[in-house]
Design an enzyme around this catalytic site. Structure first.
Site, PDB file in Angstrom:
ATOM      1  CG  ASN A 282      -2.928  11.379   2.236  1.00  0.00           C
ATOM      2  OD1 ASN A 282      -2.378  10.477   1.625  1.00  0.00           O
ATOM      3  ND2 ASN A 282      -2.590  11.696   3.471  1.00  0.00           N
TER       4      ASN A 282
ATOM      5  CG  ASP B 101      -3.379   7.633  -1.414  1.00  0.00           C
ATOM      6  OD1 ASP B 101      -3.399   8.236  -0.326  1.00  0.00           O
ATOM      7  OD2 ASP B 101      -3.010   6.457  -1.543  1.00  0.00           O
TER       8      ASP B 101
ATOM      9  NE  ARG C 208      -6.406   0.565  -1.975  1.00  0.00           N
ATOM     10  CZ  ARG C 208      -5.768   1.218  -0.990  1.00  0.00           C
ATOM     11  NH1 ARG C 208      -4.490   1.013  -0.790  1.00  0.00           N
ATOM     12  NH2 ARG C 208      -6.420   2.085  -0.237  1.00  0.00           N
TER      13      ARG C 208
ATOM     14  NE  ARG D  31       0.083   1.266   3.502  1.00  0.00           N
ATOM     15  CZ  ARG D  31       1.056   2.102   3.794  1.00  0.00           C
ATOM     16  NH1 ARG D  31       2.296   1.667   3.944  1.00  0.00           N
ATOM     17  NH2 ARG D  31       0.841   3.383   3.943  1.00  0.00           N
ATOM     18  N   GLY D  32       0.261   2.378  -0.147  1.00  0.00           N
ATOM     19  CA  GLY D  32       1.032   3.598  -0.349  1.00  0.00           C
ATOM     20  C   GLY D  32       1.090   3.846  -1.848  1.00  0.00           C
TER      21      GLY D  32
ATOM     22  CD  GLN E 241      -3.685   2.651   6.680  1.00  0.00           C
ATOM     23  OE1 GLN E 241      -4.288   3.155   7.624  1.00  0.00           O
ATOM     24  NE2 GLN E 241      -4.279   2.329   5.558  1.00  0.00           N
TER      25      GLN E 241
END
Lengths: 359, 359
Positions: free
Chosen positions: A254, A244, A90, A53-54, A204
């Site tokens: 984000n 993001d 995603r 992720r990220g 997170q």
């Protein structure tokens, strides 16, 4: 970074030269587990289930996903199907589609037998570019940290930084975006302390705490809802978060919870910086409210580690991101320098992109 | 309310006529467990460990704690020690000290043998007063809900209410404060839907969801960080929360996370109401920032249900409340009516208290 004394990136080719080795981030901070991905379907699943992720790391993983696809079947049809599979994993991070498109563009003109090797090369380049971009963001961001530290009355006390979610090296190939300036400052002896938002529902913040502890950076975990009070008490000098997707107009998508932090920062005159590599800028959209926000499973809110906490019959909504309007962002930190969160600010740094047509 | 078909209050005398029966709220929503308290020490522990929580209920429990103390030892010394023990259990809710003082004042002039009976009587009165206050808050608050519903374009769509923490019947003796208008509206057929903030770190939103489900009120759980986005999307018509202490100047101390909700509400023009019974008003203080905020164990942030989630070496801060300045509060809803969050507003409703000296 080094993990257990060995240099390690969040994504890298395995010793066999073709499978892709990642850290299963759903098992952190309890356990550092490596996973090998051997097909584009496995890459898509790893992205969807957030083993990786990220936004920057998702872009790099998407690149290797296309390389694995090309190795398995380099036909145009198969590559189109692979691209669609990855893009659906995603919806919000623009890097995902960017990574897919980079590899497709690099191999489209080649004869099918030559595609796999070229795809692997381009995927590796994406990783190197990301590392270089994060390093540069670290350097530009450190300038902001140093200036903030110099401006404080008590220079001996640590600079108080607050961050939300994880935009450290785990969110990228190495170094991180929001945390790159923090690591750079820490290594150069700048005294600092990081307030780490827990970041519900997926927490997170625990990844951020793990990273910071690993690098020896002083830090303290807080519930997300406490950030505004920390600012009210004068305990935060500046906020840095990742993104993001940042639109051409400077709106920042984000992790959910970024927007209320930005509102509190403005209320208390705390600078609010967003570390935004060029690959996370969506030149086709002006306004953040036009971007579709990923809605994740309600189970992430009603359950914890598989155990239902909410009473029977209670449903949940679970938007994964929010929109922080450009006017709440003090500045963007890109690999090309610091700029205002606006079309003009971004256009000055990325003149080649500023005229991209809207869809 | 009725629980399993039987009328039930959150605190009541047991069938033996002297022990005090409470619901262990730390076991909700998984289990409805009753606990009997037989000494002031047990009451203080139940308050500290949050078996009973919510400012009004804490006040009622404190009253019965003094009654149990008077039954055991009605001497001045013993009562002073009992009062100190209770006051130390939780520092922020003004109702705690208020409940203690009410019972002490009622029995101070009596001969010791007469004190226990009088203390029980006063404790029972506190409970009745709380139920009456909550009923009145429900009536006054319903006026606001009805007006908000009438002002909307689509009158058939449910009124969208957002609340933070639990200020329902579990937080009081019955009915609740913030939720009293919601229950009243629901029973009268006003279509409404409640967005329930999870309320990290202790997740009192689960209690609210349980209550609302029990009464058949449509509701949806969200992570606290999603509230601002719901408002940004126009999905919230008004906010109602409770308060642990409201100062004479109208500043609201309430569960951590209330302040960022108020900031988001102002940003989006969403009315922000606070249900504040007279017993939760601190006439001795003008500003909320002058009140000591309870700092609870970091384990509530680093652990969940006894399991450590944070990495080793990561500490946490855990302020239990925050301050919402009066200027962010659209109005206070008291048992005497709705008023501006200001000394003048409160003074008009409570003229007998407005000249209380500051300490």
């Amino acid at each position: 970074v080094k993990v257990n004394g060995e240099p390690r990136r969040t994504i890298q080719l395995a010793a066999d030269g073709w499978t892709v080795e990642i850290i299963d981030q759903t098992r952190l901070p309890a356990e550092l587990a490596l996973v090998r991905l051997a097909s584009v379907a496995e890459v898509a699943r790893a992205i969807r289930d957030m083993l990786v992720r990220g936004a920057p790391l998702i872009g790099a993983a998407a690149g290797y996903g296309m390389a694995l696809a090309a190795r398995s079947d380099p036909s145009d049809e198969a590559l189109a199907a692979a691209a669609a599979l990855l893009a659906a994993a995603r919806p919000t991070a623009v890097n995902l589609v960017w990574g897919v498109d980079q590899v497709r563009a690099a191999i489209a003109a080649l004869a099918p037998p030559a595609r796999a090797a070229a795809a692997y090369r381009r995927a590796a380049e994406i990783c190197e570019q990301d590392v270089a971009a994060c390093r540069a963001i670290g350097a530009h961001g450190l300038g902001l940290l140093t200036r903030a530290a110099d401006a404080r009355r008590d220079r001996a006390a640590p600079l108080q930084v607050l961050t939300h979610c994880n935009a450290g090296w785990l969110a990228t190939v190495d170094w991180g975006t929001a945390l790159a300036p923090v690591y750079r400052g820490h290594h150069q002896g700048l005294p600092l302390h990081v307030w780490v938002d827990e970041t519900r529902p997926r927490q997170q913040g625990l990844l951020t705490a793990w990273e910071l502890g690993h690098e020896g950076v002083p830090h303290t975990l807080v519930a997300d809802v406490a950030a505004a009070s920390l600012m009210r008490r004068g305990l935060v000098d500046l906020v840095i978060v990742g993104t993001d997707r940042t639109t051409a107009g400077g709106d920042v998508l984000n992790k959910i919870g970024t927007y209320p932090v930005a509102l509190a920062a403005r209320e208390h005159g705390v600078p609010f910086y967003v570390a935004a590599p060029g690959a996370s800028i969506d030149w086709t959209r002006e306004r953040g409210d036009d971007v579709i926000i990923e809605e994740r499973s309600p189970d992430e809110v009603t359950h914890l580690r598989g155990v239902r906490l909410a009473p029977p019959g209670t449903g949940a909504r679970n938007p994964a991101f929010d929109v922080t309007p450009a006017r709440l962002v003090t500045a963007l930190i890109t690999e090309r320098g610091v700029c205002p969160a606006s079309r003009d600010g971004l256009g000055a740094l990325y003149p080649e992109n500023v005229n991209v047509k809207r869809p």
